[in-house]
Design a protein around this motif. Sequence first.
Motif, PDB file in Angstrom:
ATOM      1  N   ASP A  72       0.823  -1.105   0.128  1.00 21.10           N
ATOM      2  CA  ASP A  72       0.091   0.153  -0.101  1.00 21.10           C
ATOM      3  C   ASP A  72       0.879   1.149  -0.033  1.00 21.10           C
ATOM      4  N   VAL A  73       2.160   1.076   0.131  1.00 20.71           N
ATOM      5  CA  VAL A  73       2.975   2.482   0.350  1.00 20.71           C
ATOM      6  C   VAL A  73       2.981   3.105  -0.940  1.00 20.71           C
ATOM      7  N   GLY A  74       3.041   2.724  -2.060  1.00 24.74           N
ATOM      8  CA  GLY A  74       3.065   3.586  -3.254  1.00 24.74           C
ATOM      9  C   GLY A  74       1.730   4.173  -3.306  1.00 24.74           C
ATOM     10  N   ALA A  75       0.556   3.533  -3.424  1.00 33.07           N
ATOM     11  CA  ALA A  75      -0.521   4.298  -3.393  1.00 33.07           C
ATOM     12  C   ALA A  75      -0.872   5.531  -2.457  1.00 33.07           C
ATOM     13  N   ALA A  76      -0.508   5.172  -1.132  1.00 34.59           N
ATOM     14  CA  ALA A  76      -0.281   6.006  -0.009  1.00 34.59           C
ATOM     15  C   ALA A  76       0.417   7.493  -0.259  1.00 34.59           C
ATOM     16  N   ALA A  77       1.469   7.131  -0.904  1.00 38.76           N
ATOM     17  CA  ALA A  77       2.479   8.314  -1.409  1.00 38.76           C
ATOM     18  C   ALA A  77       1.733   9.151  -2.543  1.00 38.76           C
ATOM     19  N   ARG A  78       1.217   8.375  -3.327  1.00 38.64           N
ATOM     20  CA  ARG A  78       0.670   8.867  -4.688  1.00 38.64           C
ATOM     21  C   ARG A  78      -0.856   9.834  -4.051  1.00 38.64           C
ATOM     22  N   SER A  79      -1.254   9.318  -3.001  1.00 42.22           N
ATOM     23  CA  SER A  79      -2.515  10.336  -2.563  1.00 42.22           C
ATOM     24  C   SER A  79      -1.950  11.576  -1.920  1.00 42.22           C
ATOM     25  N   LEU A  80      -0.884  11.640  -1.600  1.00 41.24           N
ATOM     26  CA  LEU A  80      -0.187  13.193  -1.255  1.00 41.24           C
ATOM     27  C   LEU A  80       0.275  14.035  -2.157  1.00 41.24           C
ATOM     28  N   VAL A  81       0.432  13.584  -3.382  1.00 38.89           N
ATOM     29  CA  VAL A  81       0.640  14.367  -4.560  1.00 38.89           C
ATOM     30  C   VAL A  81      -0.335  15.798  -4.645  1.00 38.89           C
ATOM     31  N   GLY A  82       0.464  16.898  -4.613  1.00 37.63           N
ATOM     32  CA  GLY A  82      -0.453  18.102  -4.888  1.00 37.63           C
ATOM     33  C   GLY A  82      -0.873  18.512  -3.385  1.00 37.63           C
ATOM     34  N   LYS A  83      -0.707  17.787  -2.442  1.00 35.33           N
ATOM     35  CA  LYS A  83      -1.071  18.115  -0.913  1.00 35.33           C
ATOM     36  C   LYS A  83       0.185  18.450  -0.087  1.00 35.33           C
ATOM     37  N   VAL A  84       1.267  18.108  -0.565  1.00 28.09           N
ATOM     38  CA  VAL A  84       2.498  18.524   0.540  1.00 28.09           C
ATOM     39  C   VAL A  84       3.660  19.044  -0.314  1.00 28.09           C
ATOM     40  N   ASP A  85       4.629  19.502   0.601  1.00 21.64           N
ATOM     41  CA  ASP A  85       5.927  20.141  -0.034  1.00 21.64           C
ATOM     42  C   ASP A  85       7.181  19.168   0.132  1.00 21.64           C
ATOM     43  N   VAL A  86       6.948  18.305   1.167  1.00 17.89           N
ATOM     44  CA  VAL A  86       8.082  17.332   1.398  1.00 17.89           C
ATOM     45  C   VAL A  86       7.228  15.838   1.987  1.00 17.89           C
ATOM     46  N   ILE A  87       7.967  14.921   1.876  1.00 21.49           N
ATOM     47  CA  ILE A  87       7.399  13.710   2.631  1.00 21.49           C
ATOM     48  C   ILE A  87       8.521  13.031   3.606  1.00 21.49           C
ATOM     49  N   TYR A  88       8.248  12.980   4.736  1.00 23.80           N
ATOM     50  CA  TYR A  88       9.117  12.594   5.980  1.00 23.80           C
ATOM     51  C   TYR A  88       8.611  11.228   6.160  1.00 23.80           C
ATOM     52  N   THR A  89       9.688  10.273   6.506  1.00 20.85           N
ATOM     53  CA  THR A  89       9.570   9.044   6.830  1.00 20.85           C
ATOM     54  C   THR A  89      10.074   8.702   8.262  1.00 20.85           C
ATOM     55  N   ASN A  90       9.556   8.092   9.106  1.00 17.58           N
ATOM     56  CA  ASN A  90      10.250   7.565  10.133  1.00 17.58           C
ATOM     57  C   ASN A  90      10.758   6.223  10.107  1.00 17.58           C
ATOM     58  N   THR A  91      10.937   5.397  11.119  1.00 20.16           N
ATOM     59  CA  THR A  91      11.256   3.889  10.783  1.00 20.16           C
ATOM     60  C   THR A  91      10.425   2.949  10.498  1.00 20.16           C
ATOM     61  N   ASP A  92       9.197   3.345  10.053  1.00 25.82           N
ATOM     62  CA  ASP A  92       7.995   2.372   9.933  1.00 25.82           C
ATOM     63  C   ASP A  92       8.538   1.478   8.954  1.00 25.82           C
ATOM     64  N   ASN A  93       8.159   0.058   9.500  1.00 16.75           N
ATOM     65  CA  ASN A  93       8.804  -0.792   8.778  1.00 16.75           C
ATOM     66  C   ASN A  93       8.315  -1.420   7.380  1.00 16.75           C
TER      67      ASN A  93
END
Length: 322
Positions: A201-222
């Motif tokens: 689901d990671v790719g789809a979740a990232a695509r849902s942020l397009v146009g809504k964010v200036d940066v994507i931050y990731t923690n150590t989520d496995n």
Amino acid sequence: MRFSNSAKLAFAAAAVLGALASAPVAAQSVAVTSIVEHPALDSIRDGVKQALSEAGYTESKGLNWQFQTAQGNTAIAAQIARKFVGDKPDVIVAIATPSAQAVVAATKSIPVVYSAVTDPVAAQLVSAMAPSGTNVTGVSDSLSLEKQVELIKKALPEAKRVGMVYNPGEANSVVVVKQMRELLPKSGMTLVEATAARTVDVGAAARSLVGKVDVIYTNTDNNVVSAYEALVKVGNDAKIPLIASDTDSVKRGAIAALGVNYKDLGLQTGKMVIKILKGEQPGNIASETSDKLELYVNPAAAEKQGVTLSEDFVKSATQVVE
């Protein structure tokens, strides 16, 4: 030259004592489990084994070492935990929050050393970072989120909307998201969330942020770290810079990360395991964290994601990934 029987016995006793002094004491059985295999968690596993080896605990000298990964599946993590408890090793090392929770739920007697757990108290592994008085101790990869917010501001001074992809079923990620919701507004930024309950689901979740964010931050989520390439593709295609808390993610396409060295964390975990093999009770050993933070930057990734890192920022890095 002939020796008396008493002299022979003395020599034999000395030889036995010498052998015992040079060999690791206690039984040598260590079972290691990890929720998933990815570079950071693999580095911990390798660091544990290196620490054991350097202390004389090797398979050639009788160490019974076994490793199993749950492949990102919590049900498999529980199965592995039950198997390990049945095997009755001297120590179980559980890498990452879901695997640690599974092992701690499965045994109250076998020593458990967790590693790479962001918040062991919230994950209910221990009641506090002080000695637990139970069969559990370990090493947290907890990071100062204030420093993570500072990193975002240094790398991207104009950023206002910070996206996060995370697994809502992973305790450490839920804690980080909650804290980021509170911290970002203090620095003039807001958090935009996207959940990914599974690695796919990671790719789809990232695509849902397009146009809504200036940066994507990731923690150590496995889940996210396991599928980081899917995130990088979105970042490159949509020109959204990625900032991580896992330094290995910079080699995979993040523009920067301020995080612990996971090999060092593994060595630190291994030293804790050795204490237990030598007879110390896990409940008498305080949980630990690492204060050795390293800044990795990747100017080429930044260019692909539409930003240019300042020269001063790049110069401040522990390592520049080419």
